[in-house]
Design a protein around this motif. Structure first.
Motif, PDB file in Angstrom:
ATOM      1  N   ASP A 144      39.530  33.196  46.157  1.00 20.57           N
ATOM      2  CA  ASP A 144      40.771  33.285  45.774  1.00 20.57           C
ATOM      3  C   ASP A 144      41.162  33.139  44.255  1.00 20.57           C
ATOM      4  O   ASP A 144      41.829  33.699  43.543  1.00 20.57           O
ATOM      5  N   ARG A 145      40.333  31.929  44.027  1.00 19.15           N
ATOM      6  CA  ARG A 145      40.534  31.694  42.329  1.00 19.15           C
ATOM      7  C   ARG A 145      39.906  32.680  41.519  1.00 19.15           C
ATOM      8  O   ARG A 145      40.611  32.963  40.485  1.00 19.15           O
ATOM      9  N   LEU A 146      38.748  32.884  41.884  1.00 17.49           N
ATOM     10  CA  LEU A 146      38.063  34.041  40.926  1.00 17.49           C
ATOM     11  C   LEU A 146      38.539  35.381  40.727  1.00 17.49           C
ATOM     12  O   LEU A 146      38.644  36.001  39.649  1.00 17.49           O
ATOM     13  N   LEU A 147      39.013  35.802  42.069  1.00 16.32           N
ATOM     14  CA  LEU A 147      39.719  37.098  41.920  1.00 16.32           C
ATOM     15  C   LEU A 147      41.271  37.079  41.584  1.00 16.32           C
ATOM     16  O   LEU A 147      41.900  38.104  41.723  1.00 16.32           O
ATOM     17  N   ASP A 148      41.704  35.880  41.512  1.00 15.31           N
ATOM     18  CA  ASP A 148      43.276  35.889  41.322  1.00 15.31           C
ATOM     19  C   ASP A 148      43.935  36.486  42.295  1.00 15.31           C
ATOM     20  O   ASP A 148      44.928  37.133  42.051  1.00 15.31           O
ATOM     21  N   LEU A 149      43.857  36.082  43.686  1.00 15.32           N
ATOM     22  CA  LEU A 149      44.206  36.713  44.769  1.00 15.32           C
ATOM     23  C   LEU A 149      45.517  36.044  45.076  1.00 15.32           C
ATOM     24  O   LEU A 149      46.624  36.840  45.904  1.00 15.32           O
ATOM     25  N   HIS A 150      45.766  34.917  44.775  1.00 12.83           N
ATOM     26  CA  HIS A 150      47.157  34.001  44.919  1.00 12.83           C
ATOM     27  C   HIS A 150      47.380  34.137  46.298  1.00 12.83           C
ATOM     28  O   HIS A 150      48.661  34.277  46.929  1.00 12.83           O
ATOM     29  N   GLY A 151      46.278  33.996  47.180  1.00 12.74           N
ATOM     30  CA  GLY A 151      46.672  33.828  48.799  1.00 12.74           C
ATOM     31  C   GLY A 151      46.916  34.867  49.376  1.00 12.74           C
ATOM     32  O   GLY A 151      47.677  34.886  50.676  1.00 12.74           O
TER      33      GLY A 151
END
Length: 525
Positions: free
Chosen positions: A237-244
Motif C-alpha cells: 500500500d505504501r510503495l504503490l501509493d494505493l491509499h487503502g
C-alpha cells in the motif's frame, strides 16, 4: 470425521427431519379433513331422512319400527353408512340396524340435536363401535319431535386415508432423494472451493498469512487466476501509493501488469511509481494442476538509489577506461612495431597524431564530476563508433551539490542519444552535449544524429516500457531520467523529435543543483 462429511450428514438429517415433520403435518391435516368430510356426508344423509314427511309424522306419534325402520334401513344400505338411528324427542330409539336396540335410549347425548341444532361430531364410540357421526333434528308442524343420527365406520376413513398416504409416499421419497442429492452436490462444491482444506486448516492459513504479510518489509500483492488483485499488505500500500484502495480497484504499473499477464516467473523487474524505483518479483502459485494465480513481491530501491547511481558512475568510468585501454594497447603495439623496424620519423609523427586525438577534459566545465563524466562518456561513445563532443559554448562555473541525481539524468539522456546515433542512418554518428548554468540551475541539451522519435511515440516516449528499439530491456532510461529530474523539481522534455540534419533533441532543466558560492560568485550570462 472430515468437515465436509459433517456438513453432508447434518444437511441430510435436516432434510429428513423437515420432510418427516411436513409429511406428518400433511397426514394429520388429511386425516382431519377426511373425518370432516365423512361427518358432512353423514349430516347430508341425516337431513334427507329427517325431511321425509312420513318419517316425521311417525316420529311425532312415537311409533317404533314400521315406516321409520324401513326408511332408516333403506338410507343406510343406499349410502353405505354404518347406522341410521331415529329417536323421539326423549332420545328413545325408534329405528336401529340392530332391532334389539329399538325402544332403548341412545348411547350418546341427543340434547343438542333435540334443541334444534345440527351436530357434526368427531369420532365417537357407540353400540356399533367407533364411527364418525352427525345428528339433525326431526321437525313436525314446526316443532322438534325427534332426531336422526347417521354414522360411518372409522375403518372407511382409515382405508381412504391409507390410499392417500400411498399416493403421497413416492412424492415424499422423491423429495428426500432430491434433498440428499442437493446436499451431496453442495458438499462437493464446498470441498472444491476450500481445496479440500478443513476449517481449522483455513483458520491457521489465515493466521499465518496475516503474520507473514504484515511481518515482512517487502510489499506483497496476490493476483488471482483472473489477473485481478485480490489482496495486498500495508507495505505494498505504501510503495504503490494505493491509499487503502479496494483490491479490485488497484491498477498495477504497465511493466508489472505485463509480467503478471504473462504469468511466468520474473526476477528483479525494475518499475517506477511516482518518485520511487521498485524491484518486483513475480511467482506463479499452483496447487497440483490448478493454477491459483501469482504473487508479486516489491522492494523499495529509493533508499539505495544513491549507491546505485554511484555504481553507475563508476561503471561508466570503468567502461571509459576499458575503452581507452583497448585503444592504448593497439596504439602502443603500432608504435612498438615502428620503433623495432627503425621507422623513427614515422613513430614521432604517430605520437604527435595520438596526442591530438586523446580525450581531453572539457574546458568549459569546472566541476570535477561533470568533467570526468563527459570524458568517460566520450570514450564509451568512441568505442561504440560514435563521436561525442561538448558544444563550444558550454559553460558551468559552479559546483554540483549532489552529483548522483544529476549524473542519472544526464547519463540516461547521453546513453539514449549514443544508442540512437549508432542505430541511425546518418554518418558519421554524432552526439552533441550542451551544458549551461543559470545561477544555481543547470540546463542540458543533447542532440544526436539518429533517426529521431516517431510521431506515434512523441507523447509517450517518457512512459515506462516505451522504446523505439525492439526487444526486452529497453524503455526505462528516459523514464528514469524524467523521474530523477522531477525529484529535483526539474523536468526533462523532448524539444524536437527530429530535424533535417539531426535526430531527436532532449532538454533537461535542473534547478538548485549548483553551488554558486563554490565558484566564487561567477555567473555565466
Amino acid at each position: 470425521m472430515r468437515f465436509t462429511w459433517q456438513i453432508l450428514i447434518l444437511q441430510v438429517a435436516v432434510v429428513v427431519l423437515l420432510l418427516g415433520v411436513g409429511f406428518a403435518l400433511v397426514a394429520w391435516m388429511m386425516r382431519h379433513q377426511l373425518t370432516d368430510q365423512f361427518g358432512q356426508r353423514a349430516l347430508s344423509v341425516a337431513h334427507t331422512v329427517a325431511a321425509d314427511p312420513s318419517v316425521a309424522a311417525a316420529v311425532a306419534e312415537r311409533q317404533p319400527g314400521g315406516i321409520v325402520q324401513q326408511r332408516a334401513e333403506q338410507s343406510r344400505l343406499a349410502t353405505g353408512a354404518l347406522f341410521v338411528v331415529i329417536t323421539d324427542d326423549r332420545g328413545i330409539r325408534l329405528a336401529h340396524p340392530n332391532v334389539g336396540e329399538i325402544g332403548r335410549p341412545v348411547s350418546t347425548d341427543p340434547s343438542e340435536a333435540l334443541a334444534g341444532h345440527d351436530v357434526v361430531s368427531s369420532v365417537q364410540n357407540g353400540t356399533l363401535g367407533l364411527s364418525v357421526r352427525s345428528k339433525t333434528p326431526v321437525r313436525w308442524q314446526g316443532r322438534v319431535v325427534g332426531e336422526v343420527s347417521v354414522g360411518f365406520e372409522v375403518e372407511d376413513v382409515s382405508e381412504q386415508f391409507t390410499r392417500l398416504l400411498v399416493v403421497m409416499s413416492p412424492f415424499a421419497g422423491g423429495a428426500l432423494l432430491l434433498g440428499v442429492a442437493a446436499s451431496a452436490l453442495l458438499t462437493r462444491r464446498l470441498r472444491r472451493l476450500t481445496l479440500g482444506l478443513e476449517p481449522y486448516e483455513l483458520a491457521e492459513m489465515l493466521t499465518d498469512r496475516e503474520a507473514v504479510l504484515h511481518g515482512i518489509d517487502e510489499g506483497v500483492l496476490a493476483v488471482d487466476k483472473d489477473n485481478r488483485v485480490s489482496m495486498y499488505n500495508s507495505e505494498a500500500d505504501r510503495l504503490l501509493d494505493l491509499h487503502g484502495l479496494d483490491p479490485a480497484d488497484v491498477r498495477l504499473p504497465q511493466r508489472l501488469r505485463k509480467a503478471v499477464l504473462h504469468g511466468r516467473r520474473v526476477d528483479n523487474l525494475i518499475t517506477t511509481v511516482g518518485s520511487r524505483r521498485l524491484v518486483a518479483n513475480v511467482r506463479e502459485v499452483r496447487r497440483g494442476e490448478l493454477r491459483l494465480g501469482v504473487v508479486v513481491t516489491l522492494r523499495d530501491q529509493t533508499e539505495v538509489e544513491s549507491l546505485t547511481n554511484e555504481l553507475d558512475a563508476v561503471r561508466a568510468l570503468t567502461d571509459g577506461l576499458r575503452a581507452q585501454r583497448h585503444e592504448t594497447a593497439n596504439r602502443l603495439h603500432t608504435l612498438s612495431g615502428l620503433m623495432q623496424l627503425g621507422h623513427y620519423d614515422e613513430a614521432v609523427e604517430y605520437l604527435q597524431l595520438l596526442a591530438g586525438e586523446s580525450v581531453e577534459a572539457p574546458a568549459g566545465l569546472t566541476d570535477p564530476y561533470l568533467r570526468s563524466f563527459v570524458a568517460a562518456k566520450t570514450a564509451v561513445a568512441r568505442e561504440a563508433g560514435v563521436v561525442l563532443r561538448l558544444a563550444p559554448d558550454s559553460w558551468v562555473s559552479g559546483r554540483v551539490r549532489d552529483p548522483m541525481p544529476v549524473t542519472t539524468v544526464v547519463g540516461n539522456l547521453v546513453d539514449n542519444a549514443i544508442r540512437a546515433a549508432r542505430l541511425g542512418k546518418r554518418t558519421p554518428p554524432t552526439v552533441e552535449v550542451t551544458v549551461l548554468d543559470d545561477r544555481d540551475a543547470l540546463h542540458v541539451s543533447i542532440v544526436d544524429s539518429g533517426d529521431g522519435v516517431p510521431d506515434s511515440l512523441r507523447t509517450t516516449v517518457f512512459a515506462e516500457g516505451v522504446s523505439t528499439k525492439d526487444g526486452d530491456g529497453h524503455g526505462l532510461g528516459l523514464a528514469l531520467a524524467r523521474q530523477a529530474a522531477e525529484a529535483l523539481d526539474g523536468h526533462v522534455r523532448l524539444a524536437e523529435a527530429s530535424g533535417a540534419d539531426h535526430g531527436a533533441v532532449f532538454v533537461a532543466e535542473l534547478p538548485g543543483v549548483l553551488d554558486v558560492e563554490a565558484s566564487g560568485g561567477k555567473e555565466h550570462g
